[in-house]
Enzyme design. Structure first.
Site, PDB file in Angstrom:
ATOM      1  N   LYS A  35     -40.911   4.198 -21.815  1.00 24.73           N
ATOM      2  CA  LYS A  35     -39.475   5.101 -21.531  1.00 24.73           C
ATOM      3  C   LYS A  35     -38.389   4.161 -21.159  1.00 24.73           C
ATOM      4  O   LYS A  35     -37.109   4.318 -21.730  1.00 24.73           O
ATOM      5  CB  LYS A  35     -39.884   6.450 -20.780  1.00 24.73           C
ATOM      6  CG  LYS A  35     -40.903   7.357 -21.386  1.00 24.73           C
ATOM      7  CD  LYS A  35     -40.736   8.684 -20.656  1.00 24.73           C
ATOM      8  CE  LYS A  35     -40.663   8.524 -19.295  1.00 24.73           C
ATOM      9  NZ  LYS A  35     -42.073   8.074 -18.675  1.00 24.73           N
ATOM     10  N   ARG A  61     -40.040  16.727 -16.840  1.00 24.46           N
ATOM     11  CA  ARG A  61     -41.657  16.327 -16.563  1.00 24.46           C
ATOM     12  C   ARG A  61     -42.324  17.391 -16.789  1.00 24.46           C
ATOM     13  O   ARG A  61     -43.608  17.552 -16.859  1.00 24.46           O
ATOM     14  CB  ARG A  61     -41.740  15.649 -15.407  1.00 24.46           C
ATOM     15  CG  ARG A  61     -41.155  14.336 -14.924  1.00 24.46           C
ATOM     16  CD  ARG A  61     -41.814  13.344 -15.706  1.00 24.46           C
ATOM     17  NE  ARG A  61     -42.209  12.231 -14.901  1.00 24.46           N
ATOM     18  CZ  ARG A  61     -41.592  11.139 -14.673  1.00 24.46           C
ATOM     19  NH1 ARG A  61     -39.987  11.221 -15.025  1.00 24.46           N
ATOM     20  NH2 ARG A  61     -41.773  10.184 -13.937  1.00 24.46           N
ATOM     21  N   ARG A 121     -45.491  -4.754 -14.529  1.00 23.09           N
ATOM     22  CA  ARG A 121     -44.161  -4.346 -14.582  1.00 23.09           C
ATOM     23  C   ARG A 121     -43.451  -4.878 -13.209  1.00 23.09           C
ATOM     24  O   ARG A 121     -43.420  -4.930 -12.154  1.00 23.09           O
ATOM     25  CB  ARG A 121     -43.937  -2.885 -14.528  1.00 23.09           C
ATOM     26  CG  ARG A 121     -42.906  -2.316 -14.975  1.00 23.09           C
ATOM     27  CD  ARG A 121     -42.954  -1.087 -15.619  1.00 23.09           C
ATOM     28  NE  ARG A 121     -43.232   0.026 -14.711  1.00 23.09           N
ATOM     29  CZ  ARG A 121     -43.118   1.290 -15.115  1.00 23.09           C
ATOM     30  NH1 ARG A 121     -42.644   1.530 -16.134  1.00 23.09           N
ATOM     31  NH2 ARG A 121     -43.052   2.064 -14.015  1.00 23.09           N
ATOM     32  N   ARG A 159     -42.411  -2.172  -8.446  1.00 25.98           N
ATOM     33  CA  ARG A 159     -42.173  -0.974  -7.733  1.00 25.98           C
ATOM     34  C   ARG A 159     -43.430  -0.508  -6.741  1.00 25.98           C
ATOM     35  O   ARG A 159     -44.452  -0.970  -7.186  1.00 25.98           O
ATOM     36  CB  ARG A 159     -41.949   0.073  -8.838  1.00 25.98           C
ATOM     37  CG  ARG A 159     -40.673   0.030  -9.602  1.00 25.98           C
ATOM     38  CD  ARG A 159     -40.526   1.058 -10.659  1.00 25.98           C
ATOM     39  NE  ARG A 159     -41.269   2.316 -10.453  1.00 25.98           N
ATOM     40  CZ  ARG A 159     -41.166   3.118 -11.518  1.00 25.98           C
ATOM     41  NH1 ARG A 159     -40.463   2.904 -12.469  1.00 25.98           N
ATOM     42  NH2 ARG A 159     -41.970   4.349 -11.436  1.00 25.98           N
ATOM     43  N   ARG A 195     -50.766   8.210 -10.713  1.00 22.53           N
ATOM     44  CA  ARG A 195     -49.710   8.455 -11.470  1.00 22.53           C
ATOM     45  C   ARG A 195     -49.993   9.111 -12.720  1.00 22.53           C
ATOM     46  O   ARG A 195     -49.359   9.888 -13.332  1.00 22.53           O
ATOM     47  CB  ARG A 195     -48.856   7.502 -11.330  1.00 22.53           C
ATOM     48  CG  ARG A 195     -47.539   7.598 -10.423  1.00 22.53           C
ATOM     49  CD  ARG A 195     -47.004   6.073 -10.553  1.00 22.53           C
ATOM     50  NE  ARG A 195     -45.925   5.992 -11.528  1.00 22.53           N
ATOM     51  CZ  ARG A 195     -45.505   4.825 -12.009  1.00 22.53           C
ATOM     52  NH1 ARG A 195     -46.048   3.807 -11.634  1.00 22.53           N
ATOM     53  NH2 ARG A 195     -44.607   4.902 -12.746  1.00 22.53           N
TER      54      ARG A 195
HETATM   55  P1  AMP Z   1     -40.196   7.135 -13.233  1.00 24.60           P
HETATM   56  O1  AMP Z   1     -38.817   6.101 -13.250  1.00 24.60           O
HETATM   57  O2  AMP Z   1     -39.549   7.965 -14.373  1.00 24.60           O
HETATM   58  O3  AMP Z   1     -41.331   6.763 -13.557  1.00 24.60           O
HETATM   59  O4  AMP Z   1     -39.833   8.024 -12.068  1.00 24.60           O
HETATM   60  C1  AMP Z   1     -40.342   7.493 -10.958  1.00 24.60           C
HETATM   61  C2  AMP Z   1     -40.655   8.352  -9.727  1.00 24.60           C
HETATM   62  O5  AMP Z   1     -39.618   9.235  -9.324  1.00 24.60           O
HETATM   63  C3  AMP Z   1     -41.884   9.514 -10.347  1.00 24.60           C
HETATM   64  O6  AMP Z   1     -43.209   8.934  -9.871  1.00 24.60           O
HETATM   65  C4  AMP Z   1     -41.383  10.773  -9.400  1.00 24.60           C
HETATM   66  O7  AMP Z   1     -41.937  10.700  -8.164  1.00 24.60           O
HETATM   67  C5  AMP Z   1     -40.066  10.667  -9.472  1.00 24.60           C
HETATM   68  N1  AMP Z   1     -39.233  11.416 -10.511  1.00 24.60           N
HETATM   69  C6  AMP Z   1     -38.604  10.840 -11.551  1.00 24.60           C
HETATM   70  N2  AMP Z   1     -38.250  11.782 -12.346  1.00 24.60           N
HETATM   71  C7  AMP Z   1     -38.692  12.808 -11.905  1.00 24.60           C
HETATM   72  C8  AMP Z   1     -38.653  14.313 -12.454  1.00 24.60           C
HETATM   73  N3  AMP Z   1     -37.989  14.685 -13.633  1.00 24.60           N
HETATM   74  N4  AMP Z   1     -39.322  15.260 -11.800  1.00 24.60           N
HETATM   75  C9  AMP Z   1     -39.833  15.009 -10.782  1.00 24.60           C
HETATM   76  N5  AMP Z   1     -39.934  13.533 -10.072  1.00 24.60           N
HETATM   77  C10 AMP Z   1     -39.454  12.608 -10.846  1.00 24.60           C
END
Ligand code: AMP
Length: 219
Positions: free
Chosen positions: A20, A95, A134, A167, A178
């Protein structure tokens, strides 16, 4: 300047590791839409040690979602800014259905809606392999992958020369949890299917082929 895709709102859906973030960066360049990533916003807050960052980090480091209330408030503030008035591409939001409904309501107040929900599909085995490899630039946020999209020099960003890091939540022990907790729920996919905006893209093709398929889907 308005691009070809002015006033279009796109959400990118997919499990962690589906690509994404990388695809969102590419689509943003191609469409000139602003790229709104809630994950990037949280990471920025963690880096700057804001109150929001401290709160979010508790959840992020465990591979859990940050509570809806906090996430939605941050997102609504972001889309109220001028640069998001002429369309946007959301990456990592929504989400779940609660978040999707909050986004629908906010866009509806502006006479807009989600025009495309693009679901990038990848099998679980492949996701685990991907998340482990990553790397991300500490300075500009550009994403790399050891196997699929490596930097020219290990550990150094091609774009800005910044240092690359992994990360916290890409550690193997967090990856599995996750995946379980953060796959797009069936109800979310259904939400967009019912709105007739859902398109599914095979995320196991090459990066370029996935980008091409996404662009084709929104043409
Ligand atoms: P991502 O970079 O989209 O994988 O997001 C990294 C982390 O941020 C996720 O594992 C969540 O802990 C938090 N996060 C990002 N977007 C959301 C969302 N829309 N709702 C809740 N937590 C989020």
């Amino acid at each position: 300047m308005k691009g070809l895709f002015a006033d279009v709102y796109i959400v990118l859906l997919g499990p962690p590791g589906a690509g994404k973030g990388t695809q969102a960066q590419r689509i943003a360049v191609a469409t000139k839409l602003v790229h709104i990533s809630t994950g990037d916003m949280f990471r920025e807050n963690v880096k700057n040690q804001t109150e929001l960052g401290k709160l979010a980090n508790d959840y992020m480091s465990r591979g859990e979602l940050v509570p809806d209330e906090v996430t939605i408030e941050m997102l609504l503030e972001r889309i109220s800014r001028d640069d998001a008035r002429a369309g946007a591409m959301f990456d990592g939001f929504p989400r779940n259905v609660v978040q999707a409904e909050a986004l629908d309501a906010a866009l509806a107040r502006e006479g807009a809606k989600v025009d495309f929900a693009l679901l990038i599909s990848v099998r679980d085995e492949e996701l685990v392999a991907r998340l482990g490899g990553r790397w991300i630039c500490r300075n500009c946020g550009k994403l790399y992958h050891e196997r699929n999209d490596p930097p020219k020099r290990a550990g150094v960003c091609d774009a800005c020369g910044g240092e690359l890091y992994q990360r916290e939540d890409d550690r193997p022990e967090v990856v599995q949890s996750r995946l379980e907790k953060q796959k797009p729920p069936a109800a979310l996919i259904e939400h967009y299917r019912k709105a007739h905006v859902l398109k599914e893209i095979d995320g196991e093709q090459s990066l370029d082929a996935v980008t091409a398929a996404l662009l084709e889907a929104i043409r």
